[in-house]
Motif scaffolding. Structure first.
Motif, PDB file in Angstrom:
ATOM      1  N   TYR A  12       0.843  -1.172   0.000  1.00  0.00           N
ATOM      2  CA  TYR A  12       0.000   0.000   0.000  1.00  0.00           C
ATOM      3  C   TYR A  12       0.894   1.243   0.000  1.00  0.00           C
ATOM      4  O   TYR A  12       1.993   1.244   0.570  1.00  0.00           O
ATOM      5  CB  TYR A  12      -0.910   0.040   1.231  1.00  0.00           C
ATOM      6  CG  TYR A  12      -2.125  -0.858   1.141  1.00  0.00           C
ATOM      7  CD1 TYR A  12      -2.059  -2.188   1.548  1.00  0.00           C
ATOM      8  CD2 TYR A  12      -3.332  -0.373   0.652  1.00  0.00           C
ATOM      9  CE1 TYR A  12      -3.174  -3.011   1.467  1.00  0.00           C
ATOM     10  CE2 TYR A  12      -4.447  -1.189   0.575  1.00  0.00           C
ATOM     11  CZ  TYR A  12      -4.363  -2.505   0.984  1.00  0.00           C
ATOM     12  OH  TYR A  12      -5.464  -3.322   0.904  1.00  0.00           O
ATOM     13  N   GLN A  51      -4.139   9.402   2.374  1.00  0.00           N
ATOM     14  CA  GLN A  51      -5.097   8.400   1.925  1.00  0.00           C
ATOM     15  C   GLN A  51      -4.340   7.196   1.404  1.00  0.00           C
ATOM     16  O   GLN A  51      -3.607   7.286   0.424  1.00  0.00           O
ATOM     17  CB  GLN A  51      -5.994   8.971   0.824  1.00  0.00           C
ATOM     18  CG  GLN A  51      -7.158   8.095   0.463  1.00  0.00           C
ATOM     19  CD  GLN A  51      -8.477   8.841   0.509  1.00  0.00           C
ATOM     20  OE1 GLN A  51      -8.508  10.072   0.545  1.00  0.00           O
ATOM     21  NE2 GLN A  51      -9.574   8.127   0.501  1.00  0.00           N
ATOM     22  N   VAL A  53     -14.239   6.026   0.435  1.00  0.00           N
ATOM     23  CA  VAL A  53     -14.574   5.964   1.854  1.00  0.00           C
ATOM     24  C   VAL A  53     -14.494   7.386   2.413  1.00  0.00           C
ATOM     25  O   VAL A  53     -13.480   8.061   2.235  1.00  0.00           O
ATOM     26  CB  VAL A  53     -13.609   5.034   2.613  1.00  0.00           C
ATOM     27  CG1 VAL A  53     -13.904   5.070   4.103  1.00  0.00           C
ATOM     28  CG2 VAL A  53     -13.694   3.619   2.061  1.00  0.00           C
ATOM     29  N   THR A  70     -17.677  -5.168   4.423  1.00  0.00           N
ATOM     30  CA  THR A  70     -16.652  -5.230   5.465  1.00  0.00           C
ATOM     31  C   THR A  70     -16.119  -3.832   5.738  1.00  0.00           C
ATOM     32  O   THR A  70     -15.796  -3.088   4.808  1.00  0.00           O
ATOM     33  CB  THR A  70     -15.501  -6.147   5.046  1.00  0.00           C
ATOM     34  OG1 THR A  70     -16.028  -7.425   4.664  1.00  0.00           O
ATOM     35  CG2 THR A  70     -14.525  -6.346   6.199  1.00  0.00           C
ATOM     36  N   TYR A 121     -13.469  -1.555   8.449  1.00  0.00           N
ATOM     37  CA  TYR A 121     -12.370  -1.623   9.410  1.00  0.00           C
ATOM     38  C   TYR A 121     -12.123  -0.242  10.016  1.00  0.00           C
ATOM     39  O   TYR A 121     -12.226   0.779   9.335  1.00  0.00           O
ATOM     40  CB  TYR A 121     -11.062  -2.040   8.718  1.00  0.00           C
ATOM     41  CG  TYR A 121     -11.134  -3.246   7.820  1.00  0.00           C
ATOM     42  CD1 TYR A 121     -11.687  -3.155   6.543  1.00  0.00           C
ATOM     43  CD2 TYR A 121     -10.609  -4.471   8.217  1.00  0.00           C
ATOM     44  CE1 TYR A 121     -11.731  -4.252   5.697  1.00  0.00           C
ATOM     45  CE2 TYR A 121     -10.638  -5.568   7.378  1.00  0.00           C
ATOM     46  CZ  TYR A 121     -11.205  -5.453   6.124  1.00  0.00           C
ATOM     47  OH  TYR A 121     -11.241  -6.547   5.289  1.00  0.00           O
ATOM     48  N   ARG A 143     -13.077  -4.874  13.177  1.00  0.00           N
ATOM     49  CA  ARG A 143     -13.547  -5.200  11.823  1.00  0.00           C
ATOM     50  C   ARG A 143     -15.009  -5.630  11.897  1.00  0.00           C
ATOM     51  O   ARG A 143     -15.388  -6.416  12.769  1.00  0.00           O
ATOM     52  CB  ARG A 143     -12.710  -6.322  11.215  1.00  0.00           C
ATOM     53  CG  ARG A 143     -13.231  -6.822   9.871  1.00  0.00           C
ATOM     54  CD  ARG A 143     -12.260  -7.811   9.250  1.00  0.00           C
ATOM     55  NE  ARG A 143     -12.129  -9.042  10.005  1.00  0.00           N
ATOM     56  CZ  ARG A 143     -12.846 -10.140   9.786  1.00  0.00           C
ATOM     57  NH1 ARG A 143     -13.775 -10.143   8.844  1.00  0.00           N
ATOM     58  NH2 ARG A 143     -12.639 -11.220  10.502  1.00  0.00           N
ATOM     59  N   LEU A 159      -8.063   5.681  10.936  1.00  0.00           N
ATOM     60  CA  LEU A 159      -8.389   5.366   9.555  1.00  0.00           C
ATOM     61  C   LEU A 159      -9.563   4.399   9.489  1.00  0.00           C
ATOM     62  O   LEU A 159      -9.660   3.475  10.285  1.00  0.00           O
ATOM     63  CB  LEU A 159      -7.193   4.719   8.856  1.00  0.00           C
ATOM     64  CG  LEU A 159      -5.930   5.548   8.707  1.00  0.00           C
ATOM     65  CD1 LEU A 159      -4.798   4.684   8.159  1.00  0.00           C
ATOM     66  CD2 LEU A 159      -6.172   6.733   7.795  1.00  0.00           C
ATOM     67  N   ASN A 170     -12.482  -9.841  -4.698  1.00  0.00           N
ATOM     68  CA  ASN A 170     -11.649  -8.751  -4.178  1.00  0.00           C
ATOM     69  C   ASN A 170     -11.916  -8.473  -2.711  1.00  0.00           C
ATOM     70  O   ASN A 170     -11.639  -7.368  -2.230  1.00  0.00           O
ATOM     71  CB  ASN A 170     -11.890  -7.485  -4.995  1.00  0.00           C
ATOM     72  CG  ASN A 170     -11.374  -7.623  -6.412  1.00  0.00           C
ATOM     73  OD1 ASN A 170     -10.321  -8.208  -6.641  1.00  0.00           O
ATOM     74  ND2 ASN A 170     -12.113  -7.102  -7.361  1.00  0.00           N
ATOM     75  N   LYS A 171     -12.426  -9.461  -1.985  1.00  0.00           N
ATOM     76  CA  LYS A 171     -12.812  -9.202  -0.599  1.00  0.00           C
ATOM     77  C   LYS A 171     -11.631  -8.861   0.284  1.00  0.00           C
ATOM     78  O   LYS A 171     -11.794  -8.355   1.386  1.00  0.00           O
ATOM     79  CB  LYS A 171     -13.558 -10.395  -0.030  1.00  0.00           C
ATOM     80  CG  LYS A 171     -12.749 -11.661   0.107  1.00  0.00           C
ATOM     81  CD  LYS A 171     -13.592 -12.808   0.641  1.00  0.00           C
ATOM     82  CE  LYS A 171     -14.135 -12.521   2.016  1.00  0.00           C
ATOM     83  NZ  LYS A 171     -14.895 -13.676   2.560  1.00  0.00           N
ATOM     84  N   ASN A 172     -10.399  -9.157  -0.155  1.00  0.00           N
ATOM     85  CA  ASN A 172      -9.251  -8.862   0.685  1.00  0.00           C
ATOM     86  C   ASN A 172      -8.585  -7.541   0.342  1.00  0.00           C
ATOM     87  O   ASN A 172      -7.576  -7.184   0.942  1.00  0.00           O
ATOM     88  CB  ASN A 172      -8.243 -10.005   0.606  1.00  0.00           C
ATOM     89  CG  ASN A 172      -7.936 -10.375  -0.825  1.00  0.00           C
ATOM     90  OD1 ASN A 172      -7.486  -9.553  -1.602  1.00  0.00           O
ATOM     91  ND2 ASN A 172      -8.209 -11.610  -1.188  1.00  0.00           N
ATOM     92  N   ILE A 173      -9.120  -6.805  -0.601  1.00  0.00           N
ATOM     93  CA  ILE A 173      -8.574  -5.492  -0.934  1.00  0.00           C
ATOM     94  C   ILE A 173      -9.293  -4.451  -0.101  1.00  0.00           C
ATOM     95  O   ILE A 173     -10.519  -4.413  -0.057  1.00  0.00           O
ATOM     96  CB  ILE A 173      -8.753  -5.177  -2.423  1.00  0.00           C
ATOM     97  CG1 ILE A 173      -7.950  -6.169  -3.270  1.00  0.00           C
ATOM     98  CG2 ILE A 173      -8.309  -3.753  -2.725  1.00  0.00           C
ATOM     99  CD1 ILE A 173      -8.149  -5.986  -4.754  1.00  0.00           C
ATOM    100  N   GLN A 174      -8.542  -3.603   0.548  1.00  0.00           N
ATOM    101  CA  GLN A 174      -9.131  -2.573   1.401  1.00  0.00           C
ATOM    102  C   GLN A 174      -8.988  -1.199   0.752  1.00  0.00           C
ATOM    103  O   GLN A 174      -7.943  -0.872   0.194  1.00  0.00           O
ATOM    104  CB  GLN A 174      -8.461  -2.572   2.775  1.00  0.00           C
ATOM    105  CG  GLN A 174      -8.692  -3.869   3.531  1.00  0.00           C
ATOM    106  CD  GLN A 174      -8.236  -3.806   4.962  1.00  0.00           C
ATOM    107  OE1 GLN A 174      -8.464  -2.836   5.662  1.00  0.00           O
ATOM    108  NE2 GLN A 174      -7.598  -4.872   5.419  1.00  0.00           N
ATOM    109  N   PHE A 204      -9.238   2.769   1.669  1.00  0.00           N
ATOM    110  CA  PHE A 204      -9.097   3.574   2.871  1.00  0.00           C
ATOM    111  C   PHE A 204      -9.677   4.969   2.704  1.00  0.00           C
ATOM    112  O   PHE A 204      -9.636   5.554   1.621  1.00  0.00           O
ATOM    113  CB  PHE A 204      -7.616   3.698   3.256  1.00  0.00           C
ATOM    114  CG  PHE A 204      -7.033   2.447   3.823  1.00  0.00           C
ATOM    115  CD1 PHE A 204      -6.588   1.430   2.997  1.00  0.00           C
ATOM    116  CD2 PHE A 204      -6.933   2.281   5.195  1.00  0.00           C
ATOM    117  CE1 PHE A 204      -6.046   0.265   3.519  1.00  0.00           C
ATOM    118  CE2 PHE A 204      -6.392   1.125   5.738  1.00  0.00           C
ATOM    119  CZ  PHE A 204      -5.950   0.120   4.899  1.00  0.00           C
ATOM    120  N   GLY A 205     -10.168   5.508   3.814  1.00  0.00           N
ATOM    121  CA  GLY A 205     -10.525   6.907   3.864  1.00  0.00           C
ATOM    122  C   GLY A 205      -9.305   7.761   4.160  1.00  0.00           C
ATOM    123  O   GLY A 205      -8.201   7.243   4.371  1.00  0.00           O
TER     124      GLY A 205
END
Lengths: 117, 115
Positions: A37, A44, B4, B31, B33, B48, B91, B100-104, B106-107
């Motif tokens: 990441y 962000q 987000v 999901t 977090y 989570r 965050l 793609n459930k494991n891709i996060q 972020f805000g």
């Protein structure tokens, strides 16, 4: 327990150069995903690249590629033809197997990468 | 597609005061977090959610922290009372289902300063 080590707290290269960020991890899992990441100064966090542990072929996304060595538990990120916009914190993150329903993302301490003009 | 959304972006409070952070995940992401990120460090998972159920809150300091996601969409993280050591960036992230459930995603985070 799962730990992640990014041994380079800071790196600095000239624009257009190639840079490699290292990451090692320790997990007892066999099937998992690995992520890099990027967090620019605006904070962000965005996904750079993803690797599935059972795939031997290294993932590539444009100028970004990984060198995944499963036995060595090493997952490095190579940025080719670096650009000023690549300046950011980079976090390595392995993930436990989703079979057990766990989606806990364990982040490394990060590498602060600066691309100089 | 909107990302987000977190608010506020910044919050300054005195110690012992309560504070709340709000997160609206990407539409359709089940999901959610919440992470805490100290300066110069990687994010640490606090809690989570899968829809409205908290499925992993082992790292949430339950004596002062609480979270809710009542309708399985947006979420609130609360600290009461805040301590000096709670100063950090909070965050929020969300993940889709399927392949793609494991891709996060972020805000931008909420930066909290406790004085």
């Amino acid at each position: 327990a799962q730990t992640v080590t990014q041994s380079q707290p800071e790196m600095s290269v000239q624009e257009a150069e190639t840079v490699t960020l290292s990451c090692t991890y320790d997990t007892s899992e066999n099937n998992y995903y690995l992520f890099w990441y990027k967090q620019p100064p605006s904070r962000q966090m965005i996904l750079v690249i993803r690797q599935e542990a059972y795939k031997q072929q290294n993932a590539t996304e444009n100028r970004f590629s990984v060198n995944f060595q499963k036995a060595a538990k090493s997952f490095s990120l190579k940025i080719s033809d670096s650009q000023l916009g690549d300046t950011a914190m980079y976090f390595c993150a392995p993930e436990p197997s989703i079979i057990q329903g766990a989606q806990k993302l364990v982040f490394g301490q990060g590498t602060r990468l600066t691309i100089n003009p | 597609e909107a990302g987000v959304v977190q608010s506020p972006r910044y919050k300054i409070i005195e110690k012992k005061q309560p504070v709340a952070f709000w997160c609206n995940p990407i539409s359709g992401h089940n999901t959610l977090y919440w992470y805490l990120q100290n300066l110069g460090q990687g994010p640490e998972l606090l809690i989570r959610y899968e829809n409205e159920e908290a499925v992993d809150d082992s790292q949430l300091p339950k004596d002062r922290f609480s979270a809710e996601r009542l309708k399985g969409v947006d979420s609130t993280l609360k600290i009461q009372p805040a301590e000096l050591g709670d100063s950090a960036v909070y965050l929020c992230a969300s993940s889709p289902g399927g392949a793609n459930k494991n891709i996060q995603y972020f805000g931008a985070g909420t930066r909290l300063s406790v004085l």
